[in-house]
Design a protein around this motif. Sequence first.
Motif, PDB file in Angstrom:
ATOM      1  N   SER A  26       0.856  -1.168   0.000  1.00 54.47           N
ATOM      2  CA  SER A  26       0.000   0.000   0.000  1.00 54.47           C
ATOM      3  C   SER A  26       0.903   1.231   0.000  1.00 54.47           C
ATOM      4  O   SER A  26       2.078   1.154  -0.390  1.00 54.47           O
ATOM      5  CB  SER A  26      -0.926  -0.025   1.217  1.00 54.47           C
ATOM      6  N   ALA A  27       0.360   2.352   0.425  1.00 55.71           N
ATOM      7  CA  ALA A  27       1.136   3.592   0.410  1.00 55.71           C
ATOM      8  C   ALA A  27       0.758   4.480   1.584  1.00 55.71           C
ATOM      9  O   ALA A  27      -0.413   4.562   1.969  1.00 55.71           O
ATOM     10  CB  ALA A  27       0.906   4.348  -0.898  1.00 55.71           C
ATOM     11  N   THR A  76      -3.478   7.428   4.503  1.00 55.83           N
ATOM     12  CA  THR A  76      -2.934   6.144   4.936  1.00 55.83           C
ATOM     13  C   THR A  76      -3.598   5.009   4.143  1.00 55.83           C
ATOM     14  O   THR A  76      -4.574   5.223   3.413  1.00 55.83           O
ATOM     15  CB  THR A  76      -3.201   5.927   6.429  1.00 55.83           C
ATOM     16  N   PRO A  77      -3.115   3.770   4.304  1.00 62.91           N
ATOM     17  CA  PRO A  77      -3.795   2.637   3.664  1.00 62.91           C
ATOM     18  C   PRO A  77      -5.263   2.513   4.053  1.00 62.91           C
ATOM     19  O   PRO A  77      -6.064   1.990   3.273  1.00 62.91           O
ATOM     20  CB  PRO A  77      -2.979   1.437   4.150  1.00 62.91           C
ATOM     21  N   SER A  78      -5.635   3.014   5.228  1.00 59.07           N
ATOM     22  CA  SER A  78      -7.043   2.974   5.627  1.00 59.07           C
ATOM     23  C   SER A  78      -7.895   3.833   4.693  1.00 59.07           C
ATOM     24  O   SER A  78      -9.013   3.453   4.327  1.00 59.07           O
ATOM     25  CB  SER A  78      -7.201   3.468   7.067  1.00 59.07           C
ATOM     26  N   PHE A  79      -7.368   4.982   4.298  1.00 58.72           N
ATOM     27  CA  PHE A  79      -8.078   5.844   3.340  1.00 58.72           C
ATOM     28  C   PHE A  79      -8.236   5.127   2.006  1.00 58.72           C
ATOM     29  O   PHE A  79      -9.309   5.154   1.383  1.00 58.72           O
ATOM     30  CB  PHE A  79      -7.320   7.156   3.149  1.00 58.72           C
ATOM     31  N   ILE A  80      -7.176   4.483   1.554  1.00 57.75           N
ATOM     32  CA  ILE A  80      -7.214   3.782   0.268  1.00 57.75           C
ATOM     33  C   ILE A  80      -8.233   2.652   0.310  1.00 57.75           C
ATOM     34  O   ILE A  80      -9.003   2.443  -0.632  1.00 57.75           O
ATOM     35  CB  ILE A  80      -5.806   3.265  -0.087  1.00 57.75           C
ATOM     36  N   ALA A  81      -8.261   1.913   1.422  1.00 61.17           N
ATOM     37  CA  ALA A  81      -9.217   0.814   1.557  1.00 61.17           C
ATOM     38  C   ALA A  81     -10.648   1.325   1.548  1.00 61.17           C
ATOM     39  O   ALA A  81     -11.525   0.764   0.877  1.00 61.17           O
ATOM     40  CB  ALA A  81      -8.936   0.043   2.846  1.00 61.17           C
ATOM     41  N   GLU A  82     -10.896   2.411   2.277  1.00 55.45           N
ATOM     42  CA  GLU A  82     -12.262   2.910   2.428  1.00 55.45           C
ATOM     43  C   GLU A  82     -12.775   3.593   1.173  1.00 55.45           C
ATOM     44  O   GLU A  82     -13.919   3.392   0.756  1.00 55.45           O
ATOM     45  CB  GLU A  82     -12.321   3.889   3.599  1.00 55.45           C
ATOM     46  N   ASN A  83     -11.942   4.410   0.531  1.00 55.72           N
ATOM     47  CA  ASN A  83     -12.407   5.226  -0.584  1.00 55.72           C
ATOM     48  C   ASN A  83     -12.358   4.509  -1.925  1.00 55.72           C
ATOM     49  O   ASN A  83     -13.096   4.881  -2.847  1.00 55.72           O
ATOM     50  CB  ASN A  83     -11.596   6.514  -0.646  1.00 55.72           C
ATOM     51  N   PHE A  84     -11.484   3.502  -2.044  1.00 53.40           N
ATOM     52  CA  PHE A  84     -11.357   2.816  -3.324  1.00 53.40           C
ATOM     53  C   PHE A  84     -11.691   1.330  -3.220  1.00 53.40           C
ATOM     54  O   PHE A  84     -11.405   0.571  -4.145  1.00 53.40           O
ATOM     55  CB  PHE A  84      -9.944   3.009  -3.884  1.00 53.40           C
ATOM     56  N   ASN A  85     -12.293   0.928  -2.077  1.00 53.07           N
ATOM     57  CA  ASN A  85     -12.645  -0.482  -1.865  1.00 53.07           C
ATOM     58  C   ASN A  85     -11.454  -1.394  -2.147  1.00 53.07           C
ATOM     59  O   ASN A  85     -11.614  -2.485  -2.714  1.00 53.07           O
ATOM     60  CB  ASN A  85     -13.831  -0.890  -2.746  1.00 53.07           C
ATOM     61  N   ALA A  86     -10.264  -0.948  -1.781  1.00 52.84           N
ATOM     62  CA  ALA A  86      -9.052  -1.697  -2.080  1.00 52.84           C
ATOM     63  C   ALA A  86      -8.824  -2.783  -1.028  1.00 52.84           C
ATOM     64  O   ALA A  86      -8.911  -2.529   0.178  1.00 52.84           O
ATOM     65  CB  ALA A  86      -7.845  -0.762  -2.129  1.00 52.84           C
ATOM     66  N   TYR A  87      -8.521  -3.967  -1.477  1.00 44.49           N
ATOM     67  CA  TYR A  87      -8.277  -5.120  -0.605  1.00 44.49           C
ATOM     68  C   TYR A  87      -7.165  -4.813   0.394  1.00 44.49           C
ATOM     69  O   TYR A  87      -6.015  -4.623   0.015  1.00 44.49           O
ATOM     70  CB  TYR A  87      -7.915  -6.323  -1.467  1.00 44.49           C
ATOM     71  N   ARG A  88      -7.544  -4.659   1.664  1.00 41.95           N
ATOM     72  CA  ARG A  88      -6.613  -4.354   2.758  1.00 41.95           C
ATOM     73  C   ARG A  88      -5.766  -3.103   2.465  1.00 41.95           C
ATOM     74  O   ARG A  88      -4.649  -2.952   2.949  1.00 41.95           O
ATOM     75  CB  ARG A  88      -5.728  -5.569   3.063  1.00 41.95           C
ATOM     76  N   GLY A  89      -6.315  -2.209   1.645  1.00 40.82           N
ATOM     77  CA  GLY A  89      -5.607  -0.985   1.314  1.00 40.82           C
ATOM     78  C   GLY A  89      -4.512  -1.156   0.288  1.00 40.82           C
ATOM     79  O   GLY A  89      -3.769  -0.210  -0.005  1.00 40.82           O
ATOM     80  N   ALA A  90      -4.404  -2.349  -0.295  1.00 40.66           N
ATOM     81  CA  ALA A  90      -3.356  -2.611  -1.278  1.00 40.66           C
ATOM     82  C   ALA A  90      -3.615  -1.813  -2.550  1.00 40.66           C
ATOM     83  O   ALA A  90      -4.754  -1.654  -2.977  1.00 40.66           O
ATOM     84  CB  ALA A  90      -3.289  -4.103  -1.602  1.00 40.66           C
ATOM     85  N   LEU A  91      -2.539  -1.330  -3.161  1.00 37.17           N
ATOM     86  CA  LEU A  91      -2.684  -0.500  -4.360  1.00 37.17           C
ATOM     87  C   LEU A  91      -2.967  -1.308  -5.615  1.00 37.17           C
ATOM     88  O   LEU A  91      -3.574  -0.807  -6.561  1.00 37.17           O
ATOM     89  CB  LEU A  91      -1.418   0.330  -4.576  1.00 37.17           C
ATOM     90  N   TYR A  92      -2.491  -2.567  -5.656  1.00 42.02           N
ATOM     91  CA  TYR A  92      -2.537  -3.319  -6.910  1.00 42.02           C
ATOM     92  C   TYR A  92      -3.207  -4.679  -6.752  1.00 42.02           C
ATOM     93  O   TYR A  92      -2.936  -5.583  -7.532  1.00 42.02           O
ATOM     94  CB  TYR A  92      -1.123  -3.514  -7.455  1.00 42.02           C
ATOM     95  N   GLY A  93      -4.081  -4.840  -5.762  1.00 51.46           N
ATOM     96  CA  GLY A  93      -4.695  -6.140  -5.561  1.00 51.46           C
ATOM     97  C   GLY A  93      -3.678  -7.144  -5.078  1.00 51.46           C
ATOM     98  O   GLY A  93      -2.883  -6.859  -4.172  1.00 51.46           O
ATOM     99  N   PRO A  94      -3.618  -8.337  -5.677  1.00 51.83           N
ATOM    100  CA  PRO A  94      -2.625  -9.327  -5.246  1.00 51.83           C
ATOM    101  C   PRO A  94      -1.214  -8.900  -5.621  1.00 51.83           C
ATOM    102  O   PRO A  94      -0.994  -8.239  -6.642  1.00 51.83           O
ATOM    103  CB  PRO A  94      -3.026 -10.590  -6.029  1.00 51.83           C
ATOM    104  N   SER A  95      -0.245  -9.283  -4.786  1.00 53.13           N
ATOM    105  CA  SER A  95       1.151  -9.073  -5.161  1.00 53.13           C
ATOM    106  C   SER A  95       1.505 -10.027  -6.296  1.00 53.13           C
ATOM    107  O   SER A  95       0.736 -10.932  -6.629  1.00 53.13           O
ATOM    108  CB  SER A  95       2.079  -9.323  -3.969  1.00 53.13           C
TER     109      SER A  95
END
Length: 492
Positions: free
Chosen positions: A307-308, A419-438
Amino acid sequence: MKKAIIIGGGLGGLSAAVTLANAGMAVELYEKNSHLGGKLMPVRLGTHTFDFGPNTITMPEVFNSVIEQTGERAGDYFELIPLVAHTRNHFPDGSHLDFSSDQEAMLEELRRVAPGDAANFKSFLTEITRIYNLSERYFFPSSFQSWRDYLSPALGKALMQVRPLETMEHFYKRYFQNPKLLQAFGRYATYIGSSPYKAPATFSLIACLELVGGVYYARGGNVRIAEGFAAVARKQGAQLQTDTAVNRILVRDGQAVGVELEDGSVSEGDAVILNGDLLTAFPQLTAESERPSFSDKRSVSYEPSISAFVILAGLDTHLPGLKHHNVYFSDDYASEFEDLFNKNRYSDQPTVYISNSSFTDPEVSPDGDNLFILVNAPALTADGKLQIDADAYKDRIYDFLETYGIDIRSHLVEEKTFTPSFIAENFNAYRGALYGPSSHKKKDAFLRPPNWSKDIKSLYFVGGSTHPGGGSPMVTMSGHNVALRILKKFGI
């Protein structure tokens, strides 16, 4: 007239909307946020404007083609400016290395920083170009559901020629010994949210995108690309609605037939495209019984990408020494990835990336630098915990940058932390990850979830968590490829 419903207005959803509407389909797109573009989100703090999402643009032809398929000129909607000397890499000993798409200038940089490795640069470029060309021909346009799909002689041969069994780090060591070069090239693994010590060497093609194809910036901000897609989609007749969330996908007799919106209203169509993080959005919008091939257990089994931790800092001056793209490396890169993936914690040895688009485009931040400061962060824990005190970590980053002579605090007039929490909440990102699965496991690197549901007919997927993968060009391609598949299905 056939009708497609698109859930999510990221670059993939917008690309699909343009392609389908241009071919004559009715298109309705619903985006839960107030902007279109997904993570390519505009942010304004005072007189400073920022791109939250992708700051590095490559493969301009991908973005241009979305517009130009309609007969319009891409240049009428966004201007992509080439950045020849695009990234300055800084190292703890005070030295730096400029990455450039000018190969002679790049050679001069290598002779200055790593003279023993400079002679291998041209053969390195030849090899990463070969890997890229194979990927562009065989993998980008296709989607794979199982290893059996690779059994055709052409595909199987191509797969083994893109170095799938070698890590990026091992591959780079074939050409370079200087630790600074290995660190700078290894950073390309983070473009797919992964570690250079685990990700397949196939993804070294990213270096080809930047060093051969070039790095670009859209004047006025990269958000202009999303705005251009949206404008053309609307011009072709697509209906794009923001601030409108979808509650669920309607499935009847094993087929997606529409969506139910947050207000309870229903819209039905002939195809549904889900442009979102598949690992979270698909389970949220469908019943588990409707998707036996993608159970809830399976959806949480993937190793998330990184995440970021992001700081947007507006300054009252333009700091000397900052270029458009800047990287400040830690002195222990291996330890950083050990922390991020194996220990699932914020690194004590972070590498810091800064985008300063005002260097190229002063109008986006006339009163001082607009610094997008990014540190690689672990995904949220499985129970959604952040693992860090955000204010304390922000101060740690500022302290680290001061060791490189970058004084943020003395010139700070605007600031916002994500934070990753923002990314998870606003973009429905899996655990706040930017690119889905590694992309550490071969299965997840080469068998990303396909672009259509195995269980629900007429349901398609686009975005970074599906094929062909993360990054704004790939996401845009996924939208276009899925749209073409739908048009073919309906004979349009």
